[in-house]
Design a protein around this motif. Sequence first.
Motif, mmCIF file in Angstrom:
data_model
loop_
_atom_site.group_PDB
_atom_site.id
_atom_site.type_symbol
_atom_site.label_atom_id
_atom_site.label_comp_id
_atom_site.label_asym_id
_atom_site.label_seq_id
_atom_site.Cartn_x
_atom_site.Cartn_y
_atom_site.Cartn_z
ATOM 1 N N GLY A 1 0.813 -1.208 0.000
ATOM 2 C CA GLY A 1 0.000 0.000 0.000
ATOM 3 C C GLY A 1 0.847 1.259 0.000
ATOM 4 O O GLY A 1 0.544 2.227 -0.710
ATOM 5 N N LYS A 2 1.928 1.265 0.782
ATOM 6 C CA LYS A 2 2.810 2.427 0.831
ATOM 7 C C LYS A 2 3.472 2.675 -0.523
ATOM 8 O O LYS A 2 3.689 3.818 -0.923
ATOM 9 C CB LYS A 2 3.873 2.225 1.907
ATOM 10 C CG LYS A 2 3.312 2.234 3.325
ATOM 11 C CD LYS A 2 4.397 1.927 4.348
ATOM 12 C CE LYS A 2 3.823 1.907 5.757
ATOM 13 N NZ LYS A 2 4.857 1.555 6.774
ATOM 14 N N ILE A 3 3.804 1.589 -1.221
ATOM 15 C CA ILE A 3 4.446 1.726 -2.530
ATOM 16 C C ILE A 3 3.462 2.257 -3.577
ATOM 17 O O ILE A 3 3.797 3.140 -4.385
ATOM 18 C CB ILE A 3 5.025 0.371 -2.982
ATOM 19 C CG1 ILE A 3 6.175 -0.047 -2.059
ATOM 20 C CG2 ILE A 3 5.519 0.446 -4.431
ATOM 21 C CD1 ILE A 3 6.691 -1.443 -2.329
ATOM 22 N N LEU A 4 2.230 1.736 -3.554
ATOM 23 C CA LEU A 4 1.260 2.074 -4.595
ATOM 24 C C LEU A 4 0.427 3.317 -4.285
ATOM 25 O O LEU A 4 -0.266 3.821 -5.172
ATOM 26 C CB LEU A 4 0.326 0.885 -4.834
ATOM 27 C CG LEU A 4 0.986 -0.375 -5.409
ATOM 28 C CD1 LEU A 4 -0.063 -1.458 -5.645
ATOM 29 C CD2 LEU A 4 1.717 -0.066 -6.711
ATOM 30 N N TYR A 5 0.470 3.796 -3.055
ATOM 31 C CA TYR A 5 -0.311 4.975 -2.681
ATOM 32 C C TYR A 5 -0.082 6.163 -3.616
ATOM 33 O O TYR A 5 -1.041 6.774 -4.098
ATOM 34 C CB TYR A 5 -0.013 5.360 -1.234
ATOM 35 C CG TYR A 5 -0.738 6.602 -0.756
ATOM 36 C CD1 TYR A 5 -2.102 6.571 -0.479
ATOM 37 C CD2 TYR A 5 -0.048 7.800 -0.589
ATOM 38 C CE1 TYR A 5 -2.763 7.709 -0.040
ATOM 39 C CE2 TYR A 5 -0.709 8.940 -0.151
ATOM 40 C CZ TYR A 5 -2.060 8.903 0.121
ATOM 41 O OH TYR A 5 -2.711 10.035 0.552
#
Length: 215
Positions: A184-188
């Motif tokens: 999630g942190k990467i794709l946010y």
Amino acid sequence: MAFLVGAAFAVLLICALVIVRLYHVVNTGSSYKPGTKGPVAVLVVAGSGGHTTEILRLIECLSEAYTPRHYVIADTDRMSEEKICTFESSKHSDSESQFTICRIPRSREVHQSWSSSVISTLDALRYSLPLVFRLRPDMVLCNGPGTCVPLCVAGLLLGILGMKKVLIVYVESICRVETLSLTGKILYPMSDYFFVQWSSLRDKYPKSIFLGRIV
């Protein structure tokens, strides 16, 4: 010396153009409406265990306009294919169901070291690029498995190259209450629509969309 300066300038110029194009692609997602003129081809990233169960619940809520459905699973995942086939056969008759199942290498195994996961992710990207370029989906739908990162990057690259705008739709797992998962942190920052299932996450991440419990 002049040649090196010119080469460095060319590299900087290319990087600047890529950044500008990337910004344009990411920030035009809300104005892009796939399916307005026909079906929406969706690439669904299924992970092992709970990820697959949650993503199938999401698919169950989609209308018949979301077809064909291209499921992508890790090559070491032995359970998701059976779940997907069972789900599709229960939802559609054989004559109506339009789905495929593709496999790519897993980006990161459970308990795999971070250093080696970089190499495995690049290997997964090597398989993801030709797959996404061949399928050309309108949307990538994912909910957390690491396998979705190279697929989303490949979809984003289609837009950067001006070949096709691919919507990146990410739904954070219901078990993430206070912090985002690593995926999630990467794709946010690169997703067009980023859904969370707890208001505490919505407060921390202003770009996210909170609709309550989705799955």
